[in-house]
Design a protein around this motif. Structure first.
Motif, mmCIF file in Angstrom:
data_model
loop_
_atom_site.group_PDB
_atom_site.id
_atom_site.type_symbol
_atom_site.label_atom_id
_atom_site.label_comp_id
_atom_site.label_asym_id
_atom_site.label_seq_id
_atom_site.Cartn_x
_atom_site.Cartn_y
_atom_site.Cartn_z
ATOM 1 N N LEU A 62 54.128 25.595 26.225
ATOM 2 C CA LEU A 62 53.475 25.761 27.516
ATOM 3 C C LEU A 62 51.992 25.517 27.321
ATOM 4 O O LEU A 62 51.378 26.108 26.434
ATOM 5 N N LYS A 63 51.437 24.655 28.142
ATOM 6 C CA LYS A 63 50.005 24.395 28.060
ATOM 7 C C LYS A 63 49.363 24.918 29.332
ATOM 8 O O LYS A 63 49.736 24.524 30.437
ATOM 9 N N VAL A 64 48.404 25.825 29.184
ATOM 10 C CA VAL A 64 47.665 26.393 30.301
ATOM 11 C C VAL A 64 46.308 25.697 30.324
ATOM 12 O O VAL A 64 45.548 25.762 29.365
ATOM 13 N N HIS A 65 46.018 25.011 31.427
ATOM 14 C CA HIS A 65 44.787 24.231 31.542
ATOM 15 C C HIS A 65 43.683 25.048 32.201
ATOM 16 O O HIS A 65 43.936 26.099 32.793
ATOM 17 N N ASN A 66 42.470 24.535 32.123
ATOM 18 C CA ASN A 66 41.332 25.172 32.781
ATOM 19 C C ASN A 66 41.507 25.114 34.287
ATOM 20 O O ASN A 66 41.990 24.118 34.830
ATOM 21 N N ILE A 67 41.093 26.179 34.961
ATOM 22 C CA ILE A 67 41.148 26.176 36.420
ATOM 23 C C ILE A 67 39.996 25.337 36.956
ATOM 24 O O ILE A 67 38.979 25.139 36.273
ATOM 25 N N ARG A 68 40.162 24.827 38.164
ATOM 26 C CA ARG A 68 39.085 24.060 38.801
ATOM 27 C C ARG A 68 38.156 25.057 39.473
ATOM 28 O O ARG A 68 38.558 25.776 40.392
ATOM 29 N N LEU A 69 36.937 25.089 39.033
ATOM 30 C CA LEU A 69 35.983 26.077 39.543
ATOM 31 C C LEU A 69 35.642 25.845 41.013
ATOM 32 O O LEU A 69 35.272 26.783 41.715
ATOM 33 N N THR A 70 35.799 24.614 41.496
ATOM 34 C CA THR A 70 35.457 24.305 42.890
ATOM 35 C C THR A 70 36.656 24.402 43.826
ATOM 36 O O THR A 70 36.512 24.170 45.020
ATOM 37 N N ASP A 71 37.830 24.752 43.320
ATOM 38 C CA ASP A 71 39.031 24.848 44.147
ATOM 39 C C ASP A 71 38.923 26.058 45.064
ATOM 40 O O ASP A 71 38.615 27.166 44.627
ATOM 41 N N ARG A 72 39.216 25.843 46.335
ATOM 42 C CA ARG A 72 39.086 26.932 47.316
ATOM 43 C C ARG A 72 40.149 28.012 47.152
ATOM 44 O O ARG A 72 40.044 29.087 47.713
ATOM 45 N N HIS A 73 41.184 27.752 46.361
ATOM 46 C CA HIS A 73 42.216 28.762 46.098
ATOM 47 C C HIS A 73 41.745 29.807 45.085
ATOM 48 O O HIS A 73 42.377 30.842 44.941
ATOM 49 N N ASN A 74 40.696 29.520 44.369
ATOM 50 C CA ASN A 74 40.206 30.434 43.338
ATOM 51 C C ASN A 74 39.113 31.336 43.922
ATOM 52 O O ASN A 74 37.990 30.896 44.138
ATOM 53 N N LEU A 75 39.487 32.582 44.174
ATOM 54 C CA LEU A 75 38.564 33.569 44.740
ATOM 55 C C LEU A 75 38.653 34.845 43.913
ATOM 56 O O LEU A 75 39.729 35.419 43.781
ATOM 57 N N VAL A 76 37.536 35.282 43.376
ATOM 58 C CA VAL A 76 37.530 36.497 42.566
ATOM 59 C C VAL A 76 36.354 37.359 43.001
ATOM 60 O O VAL A 76 35.220 36.873 43.142
ATOM 61 N N ASN A 77 36.633 38.651 43.246
ATOM 62 C CA ASN A 77 35.558 39.620 43.479
ATOM 63 C C ASN A 77 35.905 40.903 42.726
ATOM 64 O O ASN A 77 36.795 40.903 41.890
ATOM 65 N N GLN A 78 35.238 41.990 43.028
ATOM 66 C CA GLN A 78 35.432 43.234 42.275
ATOM 67 C C GLN A 78 36.826 43.835 42.444
ATOM 68 O O GLN A 78 37.339 44.468 41.533
ATOM 69 N N GLN A 79 37.458 43.643 43.632
ATOM 70 C CA GLN A 79 38.745 44.283 43.903
ATOM 71 C C GLN A 79 39.936 43.321 43.870
ATOM 72 O O GLN A 79 41.065 43.751 43.647
ATOM 73 N N THR A 80 39.735 42.038 44.149
ATOM 74 C CA THR A 80 40.848 41.103 44.236
ATOM 75 C C THR A 80 40.560 39.844 43.418
ATOM 76 O O THR A 80 39.409 39.462 43.223
#
Length: 154
Positions: A62-80
């Motif tokens: 299994l190869k896990v690649h880098n996430i796309r930092l500009t992808d709108r699906h990637n949202l991270v904050n303190q709680q979620t």
């Protein structure tokens, strides 16, 4: 005071190399931070624990690649944390869509959603321990095996 053209060229090249190195370092450190985070690690562990999903990908390996930092699906904050992780195996690849919540009392991340979407359009819910009938049928169809119709009903 006059500055020669060659000195300006050297300064431009130096500034470009320094800026490029800084941006590259920042990108590497951000990717490393994502890969080491609990919400990323929990999602990948859930994928590795699902034999049906691993077989569909053709993993291991299994190869896990880098996430796309500009992808709108990637949202991270303190709680979620909601991230889209690109993964590949020897047969195919796809994206692991995850959603995690951070418990306010313990400050630990818990995985709330983990769905693998393969390139062929197949969707596998990793938190559902049993593959659905549609997933089983699609897997058996892609392997050119006759579909087993014996399913027990509760």
């Amino acid at each position: 005071m006059r500055v020669s053209t060659s000195q300006l060229q050297k300064l431009t090249i130096f500034t470009t190399v320094l800026t490029g190195g800084g941006v590259g370092t920042m990108y590497f450190l951000l990717q490393k931070k994502f890969a080491e985070s609990d919400y990323h690690r929990l999602a990948v562990q859930e994928l590795e624990a699902c034999p049906f999903a691993m077989e569909s990908l053709g993993a291991p390996p299994l190869k896990v690649h880098n996430i796309r930092l500009t992808d709108r699906h990637n949202l991270v904050n303190q709680q979620t944390a909601q991230i889209k992780i690109p993964v590949t195996g020897s047969k195919t690849g796809g994206y692991l869509y995850t959603s995690s919540l951070r418990e306010p009392d313990t400050h630990r991340w818990s995985l709330k959603q983990a769905v693998l979407k393969l390139r062929e359009g197949q969707t596998i819910d990793l938190l559902n321990s049993q593959p659905s009938a549609a997933q089983t049928e699609a897997a058996e169809h892609t392997q050119n095996r006759p579909l087993a119709m014996s399913r027990s009903k509760n």
